[in-house]
Design an enzyme around this catalytic site. Structure first.
Site, PDB file in Angstrom:
ATOM      1  N   GLY A 156       3.615  -9.427   1.572  1.00 44.27           N
ATOM      2  CA  GLY A 156       4.779  -8.888   2.283  1.00 44.27           C
ATOM      3  C   GLY A 156       5.922  -9.873   2.426  1.00 44.27           C
ATOM      4  N   GLY A 196       5.986   6.339   7.034  1.00 47.37           N
ATOM      5  CA  GLY A 196       6.990   5.983   8.041  1.00 47.37           C
ATOM      6  C   GLY A 196       8.275   5.502   7.381  1.00 47.37           C
ATOM      7  N   SER A 253      10.689 -11.998  15.603  1.00 53.41           N
ATOM      8  CA  SER A 253      11.409 -11.907  14.319  1.00 53.41           C
ATOM      9  C   SER A 253      11.588 -13.266  13.635  1.00 53.41           C
ATOM     10  CB  SER A 253      12.785 -11.272  14.541  1.00 53.41           C
ATOM     11  OG  SER A 253      13.509 -11.295  13.326  1.00 53.41           O
ATOM     12  N   LYS A 297      16.607   1.826  13.298  1.00 54.18           N
ATOM     13  CA  LYS A 297      17.052   2.020  11.908  1.00 54.18           C
ATOM     14  C   LYS A 297      17.635   3.421  11.640  1.00 54.18           C
ATOM     15  CE  LYS A 297      13.927  -1.333   9.765  1.00 54.18           C
ATOM     16  NZ  LYS A 297      12.922  -1.596   8.743  1.00 54.18           N
TER      17      LYS A 297
HETATM   18  P1  NAP Z   1       6.443   3.436  11.049  1.00 53.20           P
HETATM   19  O1  NAP Z   1       7.691   4.161  10.731  1.00 53.20           O
HETATM   20  O2  NAP Z   1       5.913   3.410  12.433  1.00 53.20           O
HETATM   21  O3  NAP Z   1       5.287   4.037  10.074  1.00 53.20           O
HETATM   22  C1  NAP Z   1       3.966   3.566  10.120  1.00 53.20           C
HETATM   23  C2  NAP Z   1       3.077   4.356   9.154  1.00 53.20           C
HETATM   24  O4  NAP Z   1       1.777   3.751   9.200  1.00 53.20           O
HETATM   25  C3  NAP Z   1       2.904   5.822   9.507  1.00 53.20           C
HETATM   26  O5  NAP Z   1       2.862   6.576   8.316  1.00 53.20           O
HETATM   27  C4  NAP Z   1       1.537   5.848  10.203  1.00 53.20           C
HETATM   28  O6  NAP Z   1       0.793   7.033   9.958  1.00 53.20           O
HETATM   29  C5  NAP Z   1       0.796   4.739   9.490  1.00 53.20           C
HETATM   30  N1  NAP Z   1      -0.230   4.175  10.366  1.00 53.20           N
HETATM   31  C6  NAP Z   1      -0.031   3.505  11.539  1.00 53.20           C
HETATM   32  N2  NAP Z   1      -1.217   3.142  12.052  1.00 53.20           N
HETATM   33  C7  NAP Z   1      -2.177   3.602  11.204  1.00 53.20           C
HETATM   34  C8  NAP Z   1      -3.594   3.549  11.206  1.00 53.20           C
HETATM   35  N3  NAP Z   1      -4.285   2.913  12.181  1.00 53.20           N
HETATM   36  N4  NAP Z   1      -4.262   4.116  10.170  1.00 53.20           N
HETATM   37  C9  NAP Z   1      -3.587   4.748   9.161  1.00 53.20           C
HETATM   38  N5  NAP Z   1      -2.240   4.849   9.122  1.00 53.20           N
HETATM   39  C10 NAP Z   1      -1.539   4.269  10.128  1.00 53.20           C
HETATM   40  O7  NAP Z   1       6.558   1.877  10.638  1.00 53.20           O
HETATM   41  P2  NAP Z   1       7.430   1.243   9.443  1.00 53.20           P
HETATM   42  O8  NAP Z   1       8.809   0.933   9.932  1.00 53.20           O
HETATM   43  O9  NAP Z   1       7.276   2.090   8.245  1.00 53.20           O
HETATM   44  O10 NAP Z   1       6.715  -0.179   9.250  1.00 53.20           O
HETATM   45  C11 NAP Z   1       5.375  -0.231   8.808  1.00 53.20           C
HETATM   46  C12 NAP Z   1       4.938  -1.669   8.594  1.00 53.20           C
HETATM   47  O11 NAP Z   1       5.732  -2.291   7.602  1.00 53.20           O
HETATM   48  C13 NAP Z   1       5.057  -2.564   9.838  1.00 53.20           C
HETATM   49  O12 NAP Z   1       3.882  -3.329   9.890  1.00 53.20           O
HETATM   50  C14 NAP Z   1       6.266  -3.445   9.541  1.00 53.20           C
HETATM   51  O13 NAP Z   1       6.175  -4.703  10.151  1.00 53.20           O
HETATM   52  C15 NAP Z   1       6.171  -3.582   8.027  1.00 53.20           C
HETATM   53  N6  NAP Z   1       7.466  -3.852   7.360  1.00 53.20           N
HETATM   54  C16 NAP Z   1       7.547  -4.935   6.525  1.00 53.20           C
HETATM   55  C17 NAP Z   1       8.728  -5.213   5.871  1.00 53.20           C
HETATM   56  C18 NAP Z   1       8.833  -6.408   4.957  1.00 53.20           C
HETATM   57  O14 NAP Z   1       9.960  -6.795   4.618  1.00 53.20           O
HETATM   58  N7  NAP Z   1       7.754  -6.992   4.505  1.00 53.20           N
HETATM   59  C19 NAP Z   1       9.849  -4.378   6.045  1.00 53.20           C
HETATM   60  C20 NAP Z   1       9.733  -3.250   6.875  1.00 53.20           C
HETATM   61  C21 NAP Z   1       8.517  -2.999   7.532  1.00 53.20           C
HETATM   62  P3  NAP Z   1       0.998   8.398  10.809  1.00 53.20           P
HETATM   63  O15 NAP Z   1       2.123   9.109  10.125  1.00 53.20           O
HETATM   64  O16 NAP Z   1      -0.300   9.067  10.667  1.00 53.20           O
HETATM   65  O17 NAP Z   1       1.330   7.966  12.214  1.00 53.20           O
END
Ligand code: NAP
Length: 275
Positions: free
Chosen positions: A241, A130, A20, A69
């Site tokens: 991001g 997600g 983090s 979360k």
């Molecule tokens: P999450 O709840 O696990 O959701 C991930 C999503 O990505 C799901 O819809 C999943 O699809 C899809 N996915 C995962 N692997 C994939 C693949 N190989 N091909 C296609 N789709 C795929 O995760 P989250 O909490 O939403 O976080 C997602 C990302 O955002 C992470 O990388 C996190 O670090 C980043 N993030 C960044 C910030 C920022 O401030 N910049 C804030 C929050 C999160 P399925 O439904 O098909 O499994």
């Protein structure tokens, strides 16, 4: 940093959490504003035990990250209406022993978008369904954007689309010519898989894009993902991001301290750590 018996404690709860950048970002903000506070990272497996620690140690503010979360919600005393709608909390404020829950991911994503584009009336394609997609979707909806969800798993994508009163489209049918804003919320393209992108390159080409099209990737490691590089080469405006990450942190800082966040210092500190 002068830690003494009056220093306030802030922290992030997550698992894993060792990667983090929040401690670096928030401690730089505390230092810059002369706040007698310190921010630490705690790997928390049992969220109920984490909540008990907040109360025992009178922790003033907590960032909540994967996987807590949603599971933290039953332990929150007062839920901000937006966090309730989204169904996820990433920020806790301890006000005299009462725990308030907010979602600054939603606010951070909207602020990052609004730096580069209007949202109202814009067709916005969100890749992923997600937690981040849900927070961003509610933010875009609040601002009057028209949303389409593109997701690998159709059932999860359809469920989020239904909750947002939006459309669902299978990822393989995506055609950039029909959208003003594209947001990647999947981890596809993140280190170490930097040669991947969440959409086919052929679905985003310079002769297909609408004027002013904006592409945001919420991945910040690397800062320039393959999607961002491809979108810039096609002539799109791009948002990395880091922008969302720093804005969501700035909203946390302001909720916790009531002071204006030193946005530039926070951004510079995190950027340096990523380079
Ligand atoms: P999450 O709840 O696990 O959701 C991930 C999503 O990505 C799901 O819809 C999943 O699809 C899809 N996915 C995962 N692997 C994939 C693949 N190989 N091909 C296609 N789709 C795929 O995760 P989250 O909490 O939403 O976080 C997602 C990302 O955002 C992470 O990388 C996190 O670090 C980043 N993030 C960044 C910030 C920022 O401030 N910049 C804030 C929050 C999160 P399925 O439904 O098909 O499994």
């Amino acid at each position: 940093m002068n830690i003494d018996s009056k220093t306030d404690l802030y922290c992030v709860f997550g698992n894993p959490v060792s990667h983090s950048l929040s401690p670096l970002m928030h401690n730089s903000a505390f230092n810059h504003t002369g706040q007698n506070s310190v921010y630490l990272a705690f790997k928390i497996e049992d969220i109920e035990a984490g909540i008990s620690a907040i109360r025992t140690f009178n922790v003033k503010g907590i960032s909540i990250t994967i996987p807590h979360k949603v599971s933290i919600i039953p332990y929150i005393d007062e839920l901000d209406p937006a966090a309730r709608k989204i169904g996820a909390v990433n920020t806790v404020v301890n006000r005299d022993g009462k725990l308030w829950g907010y979602n600054s991911d939603c606010l951070g994503a909207v602020a990052a978008l609004e730096d580069k584009t209007a949202i109202a009336g814009k067709k916005t394609a969100i890749v992923g369904a997600g937690g981040a997609a849900r927070a961003i979707g509610f933010g875009v909806q609040e601002k009057g954007g028209k949303i389409i969800i593109l997701n690998r798993s159709a059932d999860k994508g359809r469920l989020l689309a239904k909750d947002l009163n939006a459309q669902f489209c299978p990822l393989e049918d995506f055609n950039s010519a029909e959208y003003d804003i594209l947001i990647n919320t999947t981890p596809v393209g993140m280190t170490p898989n930097t040669n991947s992108m969440p959409i086919k390159p052929s679905s985003l080409k310079s002769d297909m894009i609408v004027p002013g099209m904006t592409v945001m990737d919420i991945i910040y490691n690397p800062l320039e993902t393959k999607l961002i590089k491809h979108a810039a080469a096609c002539g799109c405006k791009t948002i990395d991001g880091l922008s969302m990450f720093v804005y969501q942190g700035a909203f946390q800082f302001e909720l916790w301290t009531g002071k204006k966040a030193p946005l530039d210092i926070m951004k510079q500190t995190v950027k340096q750590a990523l380079m």
